[in-house]
Design an enzyme around this catalytic site. Sequence first.
Site, mmCIF file in Angstrom:
data_model
loop_
_atom_site.group_PDB
_atom_site.id
_atom_site.type_symbol
_atom_site.label_atom_id
_atom_site.label_comp_id
_atom_site.label_asym_id
_atom_site.label_seq_id
_atom_site.Cartn_x
_atom_site.Cartn_y
_atom_site.Cartn_z
ATOM 1 N N SER A 263 0.892 -1.208 0.140
ATOM 2 C CA SER A 263 0.172 0.197 -0.101
ATOM 3 C C SER A 263 0.946 1.314 -0.144
ATOM 4 O O SER A 263 2.150 1.098 0.318
ATOM 5 C CB SER A 263 -0.922 0.104 1.323
ATOM 6 O OG SER A 263 -0.264 0.375 2.263
ATOM 7 N N LYS A 264 0.336 2.287 -0.338
ATOM 8 C CA LYS A 264 0.942 3.674 -0.388
ATOM 9 C C LYS A 264 1.550 4.028 0.913
ATOM 10 O O LYS A 264 2.641 4.365 1.117
ATOM 11 C CB LYS A 264 0.041 4.622 -0.908
ATOM 12 C CG LYS A 264 -0.271 4.516 -2.399
ATOM 13 C CD LYS A 264 -1.444 5.385 -2.935
ATOM 14 C CE LYS A 264 -1.810 4.665 -4.306
ATOM 15 N NZ LYS A 264 -3.137 5.599 -4.569
ATOM 16 N N ARG A 265 0.732 3.509 1.992
ATOM 17 C CA ARG A 265 1.153 3.698 3.326
ATOM 18 C C ARG A 265 2.538 2.937 3.835
ATOM 19 O O ARG A 265 3.254 3.337 4.654
ATOM 20 C CB ARG A 265 0.086 3.476 4.391
ATOM 21 C CG ARG A 265 -0.451 4.895 4.854
ATOM 22 C CD ARG A 265 -1.966 4.976 5.278
ATOM 23 N NE ARG A 265 -2.727 5.747 4.182
ATOM 24 C CZ ARG A 265 -3.437 5.330 3.132
ATOM 25 N NH1 ARG A 265 -3.513 4.073 3.003
ATOM 26 N NH2 ARG A 265 -3.951 5.942 2.249
#
Length: 506
Positions: A263-265
Amino acid sequence: MSKKVRVRFAPSPTGGLHLGGVRTVLYNYLFAKKNGGDFIVRIEDTDQSRYVAGAEEYIFDTLKWCRLEPDESVQHGGEYGPYRQSERKASYLQYAERLVKDGYAYYAFDTSSELEKMRNDFKSEQNHTPQYDLHTRLKMRNSLSLTEEEVNKLLADKTPYVIRIKMPEQETISFNDMIRGEVHFDSSLVDDKVLLKADGMPTYHLAVVVDDYQMKISHAFRGEEWLPSAPVHILLWKYLFGIENMPQWAHFPLILGPNGKLSKRDGSKYGFPVFAMNWMYPKTNELTEGFKEKGFIPQGFINLLALLGWNDGTEKEIFSLEELIEKFSMERVHSAGAHFDYDKAKWYNHEWIKQLSIADFRLQIEKGFLPENHDESKLDKIISLVKDRCTLLTDFTEQSSFFFKAPETLDTDSVKPKWNDAKQLFFVELIRNYELTLQWDATTLESNFKEIASVNGLKPGELMLPFRIMLVGGKFGPGVFDIADVLRKEETISRIKKALDIFSAK
Ligand code: GLU
């Protein structure tokens, strides 16, 4: 005659390009180039509410950096434009209306509060998120539940409506995915997706099919996250253009991070980049770091992406873009998720940095990775000494800073415990010798150093570490005599003198 290979990357301009997005670009590009085909980039901006300023430009900048230039796009032109869906609005309506006329789609007049009510009314233990589908559609306000007169009146009154696909009941929708083989869906489980919105804009589902048809796309490759939408697209092909004209599909495997889907996180959480280049969310000014700014070079980035879900069937891991074009095949793309390993990613980059010529490395570091006060005349020599020690371009600063500026601190802990008068005297003599040396090059400096050591009955090995720490500050860097060679006489001697004061201080 087989169709000309034409593939497309169809991003929505909603933010930075994630690793998975660039890998989709790469596999499309490789397949096109391998088969003498065209690679098209189409901007899918029909959902204006998700449009993010700057995202489209970012996509093209990324492709340029990766050297994956499209043959046709908003920026590159081409015969099948416009390449931005919002500019093709006029072409979708006729298809949506044809679907209604043929009984494959219907007008739906429900307001947002009516939709909300449906979701509440039909919520149950078994079904937490009721859909607009075969179970609910007849209870809603649409051209299937209302009489013809009622529908005509609503249309004549210009009541806002959307057009929805009418998913067939209990039909198995199948298609052949080039990576997954036969894929089947039960049509009863898929909702009646909106095809045309109240503002006359198509949704992605209608636009993607119409555009792939009009742009003569032969193969539609995209990420696995689009697999659930495939049954709708297959039906639209069947209803509008004929299954025989449909592109061949492939859905690329997910890229997995340390905790499932990357994920981007994950980037900020685990300290590695997830986007190709730095991306700043305009609303929050939140910066997501990119591979480019982290110090990856395009060759390394492309290579690591290519191997995230594909290999050529051998142990070979290092491929140039040209080799990838030659070797790539969809048959060898895996269907299982590919694990992203940041250490491995850096390894690819390091291998590619080692292969760069000095001139090419220089070009790369000139784009923002050079220390401020560097000496141009020494740069190529310094690069030749430290290039191979750089895993990332950003390492160049640390690996080379001592050439440009004397170290501010010295690792005295590594020297002092073993420091003694004999060593002190050795360096005093070395200073005298180096001051008189006419020939200032690494070979002469080394042989003089060793000779003085031997005359004084000392092992050169024990003197090299202190010498290195005098010049560099720590236990790193290329050959110490090469360093002295680049620093030249005055600077080398001045660093030895300063260090001697520190080492001999009680
Ligand atoms: N517009 C979709 C996206 O944002 C493209 C999916 C497809 O390639 O069909 O990724």
